[in-house]
Design a protein around this motif. Sequence first.
Motif, PDB file in Angstrom:
ATOM      1  N   THR A 197       0.834  -1.211   0.000  1.00 32.44           N
ATOM      2  CA  THR A 197       0.000   0.000   0.000  1.00 32.44           C
ATOM      3  C   THR A 197       0.866   1.257   0.000  1.00 32.44           C
ATOM      4  OG1 THR A 197      -0.161   0.133   2.401  1.00 32.44           O
ATOM      5  CG2 THR A 197      -1.875  -1.150   1.261  1.00 32.44           C
ATOM      6  N   ALA A 198       0.275   2.323  -0.534  1.00 33.91           N
ATOM      7  CA  ALA A 198       0.969   3.625  -0.569  1.00 33.91           C
ATOM      8  C   ALA A 198      -0.045   4.748  -0.571  1.00 33.91           C
ATOM      9  CB  ALA A 198       1.851   3.717  -1.805  1.00 33.91           C
ATOM     10  N   LYS A 199       0.427   5.927  -0.102  1.00 32.08           N
ATOM     11  CA  LYS A 199      -0.426   7.126  -0.143  1.00 32.08           C
ATOM     12  C   LYS A 199      -0.546   7.645  -1.573  1.00 32.08           C
ATOM     13  CE  LYS A 199       1.446   8.577   4.300  1.00 32.08           C
ATOM     14  NZ  LYS A 199       2.470   9.480   4.833  1.00 32.08           N
ATOM     15  N   PHE A 200       0.557   7.492  -2.347  1.00 35.31           N
ATOM     16  CA  PHE A 200       0.569   8.004  -3.726  1.00 35.31           C
ATOM     17  C   PHE A 200       1.158   6.949  -4.655  1.00 35.31           C
ATOM     18  CE2 PHE A 200       3.137   9.952  -7.160  1.00 35.31           C
ATOM     19  CZ  PHE A 200       2.105  10.504  -7.902  1.00 35.31           C
ATOM     20  N   VAL A 201       0.510   6.760  -5.809  1.00 35.16           N
ATOM     21  CA  VAL A 201       0.983   5.786  -6.808  1.00 35.16           C
ATOM     22  C   VAL A 201       1.160   6.499  -8.151  1.00 35.16           C
ATOM     23  CG1 VAL A 201       0.423   3.669  -8.096  1.00 35.16           C
ATOM     24  CG2 VAL A 201      -0.146   3.827  -5.664  1.00 35.16           C
ATOM     25  N   PHE A 202       2.306   6.247  -8.772  1.00 39.99           N
ATOM     26  CA  PHE A 202       2.543   6.742 -10.136  1.00 39.99           C
ATOM     27  C   PHE A 202       2.654   5.545 -11.064  1.00 39.99           C
ATOM     28  CE2 PHE A 202       5.676   7.701 -13.553  1.00 39.99           C
ATOM     29  CZ  PHE A 202       4.866   8.572 -14.279  1.00 39.99           C
ATOM     30  N   ILE A 203       1.829   5.546 -12.123  1.00 37.80           N
ATOM     31  CA  ILE A 203       1.857   4.455 -13.110  1.00 37.80           C
ATOM     32  C   ILE A 203       2.673   4.940 -14.305  1.00 37.80           C
ATOM     33  CG2 ILE A 203       0.472   2.842 -14.476  1.00 37.80           C
ATOM     34  CD1 ILE A 203      -1.924   3.519 -12.631  1.00 37.80           C
ATOM     35  N   GLY A 204       3.926   4.507 -14.368  1.00 36.69           N
ATOM     36  CA  GLY A 204       4.818   4.924 -15.453  1.00 36.69           C
ATOM     37  C   GLY A 204       5.299   3.694 -16.201  1.00 36.69           C
ATOM     38  N   ALA A 205       4.331   2.898 -16.665  1.00 37.43           N
ATOM     39  CA  ALA A 205       4.655   1.579 -17.229  1.00 37.43           C
ATOM     40  C   ALA A 205       4.587   1.561 -18.750  1.00 37.43           C
ATOM     41  CB  ALA A 205       3.697   0.532 -16.638  1.00 37.43           C
ATOM     42  N   GLY A 206       4.853   2.722 -19.389  1.00 37.63           N
ATOM     43  CA  GLY A 206       4.831   2.761 -20.858  1.00 37.63           C
ATOM     44  C   GLY A 206       3.479   2.318 -21.378  1.00 37.63           C
ATOM     45  N   GLY A 207       3.501   1.416 -22.358  1.00 36.90           N
ATOM     46  CA  GLY A 207       2.255   0.894 -22.929  1.00 36.90           C
ATOM     47  C   GLY A 207       1.405   0.154 -21.910  1.00 36.90           C
ATOM     48  N   GLY A 208       2.034  -0.293 -20.806  1.00 37.12           N
ATOM     49  CA  GLY A 208       1.295  -1.022 -19.765  1.00 37.12           C
ATOM     50  C   GLY A 208       0.531  -0.114 -18.820  1.00 37.12           C
ATOM     51  N   SER A 209       0.632   1.205 -18.999  1.00 38.23           N
ATOM     52  CA  SER A 209      -0.026   2.141 -18.069  1.00 38.23           C
ATOM     53  C   SER A 209      -1.540   2.155 -18.219  1.00 38.23           C
ATOM     54  CB  SER A 209       0.510   3.562 -18.272  1.00 38.23           C
ATOM     55  OG  SER A 209       1.853   3.651 -17.855  1.00 38.23           O
ATOM     56  N   LEU A 210      -2.036   2.092 -19.476  1.00 37.09           N
ATOM     57  CA  LEU A 210      -3.485   2.208 -19.688  1.00 37.09           C
ATOM     58  C   LEU A 210      -4.267   1.092 -18.982  1.00 37.09           C
ATOM     59  CD1 LEU A 210      -5.947   3.592 -20.998  1.00 37.09           C
ATOM     60  CD2 LEU A 210      -5.543   2.183 -23.029  1.00 37.09           C
ATOM     61  N   PRO A 211      -3.899  -0.196 -19.157  1.00 37.20           N
ATOM     62  CA  PRO A 211      -4.656  -1.252 -18.465  1.00 37.20           C
ATOM     63  C   PRO A 211      -4.661  -1.079 -16.945  1.00 37.20           C
ATOM     64  CG  PRO A 211      -3.189  -2.226 -20.118  1.00 37.20           C
ATOM     65  CD  PRO A 211      -2.852  -0.768 -20.035  1.00 37.20           C
ATOM     66  N   LEU A 212      -3.537  -0.615 -16.372  1.00 41.83           N
ATOM     67  CA  LEU A 212      -3.475  -0.418 -14.918  1.00 41.83           C
ATOM     68  C   LEU A 212      -4.326   0.783 -14.505  1.00 41.83           C
ATOM     69  CD1 LEU A 212       0.311  -1.146 -14.272  1.00 41.83           C
ATOM     70  CD2 LEU A 212      -1.609  -2.520 -13.469  1.00 41.83           C
ATOM     71  N   LEU A 213      -4.298   1.848 -15.305  1.00 42.91           N
ATOM     72  CA  LEU A 213      -5.138   3.021 -15.018  1.00 42.91           C
ATOM     73  C   LEU A 213      -6.608   2.614 -15.021  1.00 42.91           C
ATOM     74  CD1 LEU A 213      -5.523   6.128 -14.670  1.00 42.91           C
ATOM     75  CD2 LEU A 213      -5.529   6.289 -17.163  1.00 42.91           C
ATOM     76  N   GLN A 214      -6.997   1.775 -15.987  1.00 37.99           N
ATOM     77  CA  GLN A 214      -8.397   1.332 -16.063  1.00 37.99           C
ATOM     78  C   GLN A 214      -8.801   0.561 -14.802  1.00 37.99           C
ATOM     79  OE1 GLN A 214      -8.162  -0.737 -19.871  1.00 37.99           O
ATOM     80  NE2 GLN A 214      -9.178   0.953 -20.915  1.00 37.99           N
ATOM     81  N   LYS A 215      -7.851  -0.186 -14.227  1.00 39.32           N
ATOM     82  CA  LYS A 215      -8.161  -0.983 -13.026  1.00 39.32           C
ATOM     83  C   LYS A 215      -8.385  -0.114 -11.788  1.00 39.32           C
ATOM     84  CE  LYS A 215      -6.176  -5.283 -14.571  1.00 39.32           C
ATOM     85  NZ  LYS A 215      -5.123  -6.268 -14.549  1.00 39.32           N
TER      86      LYS A 215
END
Length: 507
Positions: free
Chosen positions: A234-252
């Motif tokens: 767990t974290a207070k802040f999460v940054f999704i910087g996974a290139g092409g893999g960012s969109l599926p994680l953002l959707q989740k």
Amino acid sequence: MSNRQTKSDVILIGAGIMSATLATLLKELVPDWTITVFEKLENAGEESSNEWNNAGTGHSALCELNYTVEKPDGSLDSSKAIKINEQFQVSRQFWSYLVSKKLIDNPRDFIMPLPHISLVQGEKNVAFLKKRFEALSKCPLFKGMEFSDDHEKLKEWIPLIMEGRTSDEPIAATKIDSGTDVNFGALTRVLFDYLKYQNVEIQYKHQVEDLKRTSDGRWELKVRNASGEVERHTAKFVFIGAGGGSLPLLQKTGIPESKHIGGFPVSGLFLVCNNPDVVKRHHAKVYGKAKVGAPPMSVPHLDTRYIENKKSLLFGPFAGFSPKFLKTGSNLDLLRSVKLNNVITMLAAGAKNIPLTKYLIQQVMLSKEQRIEELREFIPNAKSEDWDIVVAGQRVQVIKDTEAGGKGTLQFGTEVISAADGSIAALLGASPGASTAVSVMLEVMKKCFPQQLDEWEPKIKEIIPSYGMSLVENPDLFAEIHVSTAKTLGLNANVPLQTEERILVTN
């Protein structure tokens, strides 16, 4: 199942240039924050940031013609070129700070001085280039740009390209010596090597599978480790910087801002020269004009690159289509990204972009010999046996509904999507990407840490002296910064390192 659970202040997903930049900035600003990085591959900078996957190697709009748009009335809009150049200057200041503080040992490991050249053929294109030169050379950020349509002068600038050229079609180029070649794969690795000693926990071979909000407002990540066990972090802040893999994680994440957004994957190929004698005869990044119907990231260019401390020569990119969102992704990535909330956006984009799809399919079908024929527009005497094909990384362009473009508009560029409360942010999109990483991460910080910005500002100004100011409007400040960063980063353009021998001496 693993029982391992951790709590961090910040979790970064993906060990690419974006996460490396954000982690380094945060460690300078708030050294006591705990930061954890999860990367599904074995090392940092293996996907989009890798030097063999990433064509964005010093994008500063000095030579990329697609950043200067000709309007219907014939006038030029240079605003995008100026903005990207300003953003690159911000990156230079950040890297310069890291070198001056001895956080990076040798800038030669990732940045080299290299002329940037734009090259066009045909009367209409020559007129456009001259107009672009006249507009940009007045701007302090483009000081030192030269224009020539004289064959003898062009033979001095680009001997390999001019040799054997028989066409009597008008030809012209602009050249600016203050350009650079940046190896973002090397820079990413250098930054993560540094972060390792700053108590940043970097977990390789750890794949983030899901994210959900907990009752206390933190984010909980479900992570599969190298042994295949599931961990919770767990974290207070999460940054999704996974290139092409960012969109599926953002959707989740399920945040409202993640809705009505899709992704369009574009793959790429390069030709790389295997003949050292040919490599030695070219010393510049040379950008041409994109073919009609080609996407902006398919602008053909012949690039001198420094990879693994060796001078290389690459030509491309040849665009292609693959449904994967990452080079190491799945053929089901595109299909899985279609949700109820974005299906209309995606269908609208499909209908609008039939010519682009057709172009990408044609590119996929090209034989090596057809690719060499395209190379011969740059190097008339190119021999097929001197060149090998390299598969570049995947890029996922953002698709969203916009006021200007309507439903399903394909966006070219990078975009930060963040939750209203600033607890999570994702970076989507592609070019100019890596070159503008520092500006983009400052934007993330502005959106996600507004309360801390005032407190952080003095330190940010120490790192980036031009922070909060326009370099175009402050030419004296730009001149001062340009000279000092060039000195710190070893970019004295009067001393170009033109051979492998000289570059090896520095290491």
